[in-house]
Design an enzyme around this catalytic site. Structure first.
Site, PDB file in Angstrom:
ATOM      1  CD  GLU A  42      -1.462  -3.802   0.950  1.00 17.62           C
ATOM      2  OE1 GLU A  42      -1.122  -2.686   1.357  1.00 17.62           O
ATOM      3  OE2 GLU A  42      -1.646  -4.053  -0.258  1.00 17.62           O
ATOM      4  CE1 TYR A 125      -3.973   0.990   1.048  1.00 18.03           C
ATOM      5  CE2 TYR A 125      -2.536  -0.082   2.636  1.00 18.03           C
ATOM      6  CZ  TYR A 125      -2.916   0.145   1.329  1.00 18.03           C
ATOM      7  OH  TYR A 125      -2.274  -0.500   0.315  1.00 18.03           O
ATOM      8  CG  ASP A 143      -2.420   4.339  -1.329  1.00 20.65           C
ATOM      9  OD1 ASP A 143      -3.273   4.809  -2.109  1.00 20.65           O
ATOM     10  OD2 ASP A 143      -1.271   4.054  -1.675  1.00 20.65           O
TER      11      ASP A 143
END
Length: 297
Positions: A42, A125, A143
């Site tokens: 991520e 996020y 996102d």
DNA sequence: TACCCGTGGTG
DNA sequence: TCACCAAGGGT
């Protein structure tokens, strides 16, 4: 105004079924990746395409299979291993997150959204993504892909607003399936749909599982009307200079002399400002003898 | 909120 | 060719 879907659940099955068939086999989606693998991916995927992340991700996890392994090394090593992924402050923050996880969470990536959010480099996020993808929790994962899918399918707009709005968050929560495992699947599926089918420039509506329910398509796929989308200039900016300076330090084995940094940019004022910025950000460490290196602390 | 922060592929 | 785009975060 955001149109509310009359029955939010009608989108769930077709999108999730499509995901079952078309999801990419990405290393951070495999069970062996674990929460740390998900978190590393991520960080790397923040504004960087999958294709460029893949090789660096593999090297990173092989070298630092647990947060404590990364925390045990100097932050400069994280910056060096980051390579050319861009936005190297992310490497520093990932190192900081690993240190926090090691110190505060017994070396385990926390499950709790609020604890994730408290880690450096973890925003709304990323906290939702880790909680959902690594731990199967129910969170609205918003996102750029999901925002675009919802803008088109539900709101009938070609693109979402420049900045995430409260209306988008509310819509995302409204569309989130009730059951936890279904919600987690939905989050991954809507992201994948945006990445593979409902793309920014030329969406492949012919391959879209919800084209028949897409508000934007039903409206005739009207072009974006609002204010122009924010462009990203780069040539001649401080960012370009910072990139050139840091590239020299990444590729050097030890400290580099001022002259080596001076060589990458002609204009001295901007060059000095860029270097000062890197030092202020903790990406570069100035030494007493006038040389520079990646940070040891 | 608007802007800053890298890098490289692509239509 | 060059503007756009890519799983954002911090301030």
């Amino acid at each position: 105004m955001t149109a509310m879907p009359q029955t939010p659940t009608v989108l769930h099955a077709p999108v999730i079924d499509w995901f079952d068939e078309h999801a990419r086999d990405l290393p951070w989606r495999r069970p062996e990746a674990g929460p740390w693998g998900v978190m590393v991916s991520e960080f790397m995927l923040q504004q960087t395409p999958v294709s460029r992340v893949l090789p660096v991700y593999e090297q990173w996890l092989a070298r630092w299979p647990r947060p404590a392994d990364l925390a045990a090394e100097p932050p400069g090593e994280a910056v060096r291993a980051w390579g050319r992924l861009g936005y190297p402050r992310r490497a520093l923050r990932l190192h900081g997150a690993a240190a926090a996880i090691t110190e505060r969470h017994g070396g385990e990536v926390p499950r709790d959204h609020a604890k994730l959010l408290a880690l450096p480099g973890v925003g709304e996020y990323t906290a939702a993504a880790v909680a959902s993808f690594a731990y199967g929790q129910r969170h609205a994962v918003l996102d750029t892909n999901v925002r675009r899918v919802f803008a088109r399918a539900v709101s009938g707009a070609q693109y979402p607003p420049n900045a995430t709005t409260a209306a988008e968050r509310k819509l995302a929560r409204t569309l989130l399936p009730e059951e936890e495992p279904v919600a987690a699947r939905w989050a991954a599926a809507t992201m994948e749909l945006g990445a593979l089918v409902c793309t920014a420039r030329t969406p492949s509506c012919a391959r879209c599982p919800i084209a028949g329910r897409c508000a934007w398509k039903a409206a005739g796929s009207p072009a974006h009307d609002g204010p122009p989308r924010r462009g990203q200039t780069y040539a001649g900016t401080d960012r370009q200079v910072r990139g050139k300076l840091l590239a020299v330090l990444r590729e050097a084995v030890g400290p580099v002399p001022q002259s080596a940094l001076d060589a990458v940019w002609e204009e001295p004022v901007q060059r000095a400002r860029a270097l000062d910025g890197l030092v202020a950000d903790g990406l570069v460490e100035p030494l007493a003898d006038g040389t520079y290196r990646l940070p040891l602390t």
